[in-house]
Structures are given as structure tokens and as C-alpha cells.
Write a protein that holds these residues in place. Structure first.
Motif, PDB file in Angstrom:
ATOM      1  N   SER A  47      24.664   3.997  77.035  1.00 18.82           N
ATOM      2  CA  SER A  47      25.660   3.759  76.000  1.00 18.82           C
ATOM      3  C   SER A  47      25.030   2.912  74.897  1.00 18.82           C
ATOM      4  N   ILE A  64      33.687   4.425  75.630  1.00 18.38           N
ATOM      5  CA  ILE A  64      32.895   4.782  74.448  1.00 18.38           C
ATOM      6  C   ILE A  64      33.092   3.709  73.379  1.00 18.38           C
ATOM      7  N   GLN A 107      26.188  11.557  77.561  1.00 17.16           N
ATOM      8  CA  GLN A 107      27.330  10.653  77.428  1.00 17.16           C
ATOM      9  C   GLN A 107      27.036   9.462  76.523  1.00 17.16           C
TER      10      GLN A 107
END
Length: 266
Positions: free
Chosen positions: A130, A156, A223
């Protein structure tokens, strides 16, 4: 024929799709650095089409001009053809040289630092898998403190940016090589462990955009996305103040050795 065929094909498309085709598939530009890459992209496509038409024309010409006219006819045999050999040796070098020249110009344009004295600064940390953002706004009287956002695979993160204000991104990695990319900005830069990178950009279009990692970095690379909100400066300042008020203050730093995320100092 190509123009007529294109017009017929595009006549059934939406206005947004037609406009995107005029940009050769690129999204609508949302930063001041986008024209450098946009012009390079368009120029490369135009040059490729010209070269393609020339090559196809020569192929058709050769098929028609030198086609076999009878079963007993044998084409003229030549050991070499100096002008032709010189031509197909020099032309590729010419094409590469022209593309290299314009590529360097575009690179210099997107990497040029802003002339503004105090741009907004955001430290970006890429981690498996991330993004984390440090907003350096302690010297901004409208905010008064730094703030940060930590992203995870489950959550997110959102990157807030001020509209029409220069922003300096300082990129660091917590583990492996990532790549910081906002497609609508027409620009991306690698995030390399032990090698900080930096670039400046001014968002020119308000709204919500999607950012992502453009480097295949590991198991959950797909992701590594983040949301981007470009807001008027007053709304941007309010968003950063809200982050600070919620306790998201202090510095996030990329560790010296590979890990799974940034750590908070102190």
C-alpha cells in the motif's frame, strides 16, 4: 479512406470516447506536466503511422511491380544493392535519433522543479502492499502541523492535493521497488529502497482520480492502489487539519531494512 473509415467508426461513440481517441487513448490531462508526455505520445503515434504507411506502400509496390508474370520467368538476381543497404541502415538510426531527442525534451520538462518558493511537500512511502503519505504542512499557517495517512491492503489510502498549487513529492520505499503513478497526471516515477526520488507537479483539474503502483512488486501488487482527491486549496487545508485533529500526526519514515510498512518516529 482512412479518414472516412475513422469518422464512420467514431460516429457511434460517445463524445468522451471520441475525445479520448483524439488523445490516442490517454485520459484527460490533470496536471501541468501532462502536455510534455501527451505531445511525445501523440508525436510518436503520428510518426509510427507515417512510417507504417510508407512501409505498407513499399510492400504493395514491390508486390505489384515485381510480381511473377510467367512460370518460366526468373527474377533478376543481385548480390547486393548498396543504395538500398545504406538506406535501411541509416533510416532506423534517424528514427531512433529523432525519438531520442524529443524523449529527452519531454523528460527534462516533467522532471523540472517548480519555480515556486514554498511548494506543498508530501513524502510518499511505498510499502508491501500500500502507500503512506506525510503532509509537510507545519509551516503552512492555514494548517499549522504535519499530518499523515497510512494505507493497508484492507484500507485504501486517500491522497489529498491542492488545485493549481505546486506539490513536491518525495518518494521512498520501505522494502522493494515500487512505482508511484497517477495515470491522469501522465507521469510516474520509481520508488526505490535506499534511493529517494523527487518530482514536482501542479494538479490542474479538480475531482477524484485513481493512483496505483506501476511496478510488479510482489504478491499483492494489484492491490497497491490509492485514491486521489484534488481540492481547492481551502478544502485541502481543511482536509489536512482534519487528519491532524484525528491524531494522525508525526513523521512516518521508511526503515533502513526491508519490512512490511513504515514506522512512526518516537
Amino acid at each position: 479512406m482512412v479518414a472516412v473509415g475513422s469518422a464512420v467508426a467514431l460516429s457511434g461513440c460517445s463524445q468522451a470516447t471520441v475525445e479520448q481517441w483524439t488523445r490516442w487513448g490517454l485520459p484527460e490531462a490533470a496536471s501541468d506536466r501532462a502536455p510534455f508526455i501527451g505531445n511525445l505520445w501523440s508525436g510518436a503515434w503520428i510518426a509510427s503511422m507515417i512510417i507504417g504507411v510508407l512501409v505498407w506502400g513499399l510492400i504493395v509496390y514491390a508486390i505489384i511491380k515485381f510480381r511473377r508474370k510467367s512460370h518460366d520467368e526468373t527474377p533478376k538476381q543481385t548480390q547486393y544493392h548498396v543504395p538500398m543497404e545504406v538506406l535501411y541502415t541509416l533510416v532506423p538510426f534517424l528514427i531512433i535519433g529523432v525519438l531520442f531527442f524529443f524523449t529527452v525534451q519531454a523528460q527534462n520538462g516533467v522532471l523540472a522543479k517548480t519555480e515556486a518558493e514554498n511548494p506543498h511537500q508530501i513524502d510518499v512511502i511505498g510499502q508491501k502492499w500500500s502507500w503512506s503519505f506525510n503532509y509537510r504542512e507545519a509551516a503552512n499557517p492555514a494548517v499549522g502541523s504535519d499530518a499523515h495517512t497510512v494505507g493497508t491492503i484492507e484500507s485504501i489510502p486517500t491522497l489529498y492535493l491542492p488545485l493549481n498549487k505546486p506539490v513536491r513529492f518525495n518518494l521512498q520505499s520501505a522494502d522493494v521497488i515500487h512505482s508511484f503513478w497517477v495515470p491522469d497526471f501522465y507521469f510516474k516515477l520509481d520508488v526505490i529502497p535506499g534511493h529517494p526520488n523527487s518530482f514536482d507537479v501542479t494538479p490542474t483539474k479538480p475531482g477524484d482520480f485513481l493512483g496505483k503502483c506501476a511496478e510488479l512488486c510482489g504478491t499483492y501488487h494489484a492491490q497497491m492502489v490509492f485514491n486521489v482527491k484534488v481540492l481547492p486549496e481551502a478544502e485541502y487545508n481543511a482536509a489536512i487539519k482534519e487528519l491532524a485533529a484525528s491524531g494522525q500526526t508525526g513523521d512516518l519514515v521508511a526503515p533502513s531494512f526491508p519490512t512490511t510498512g513504515p514506522k512512526k518516529e518516537g
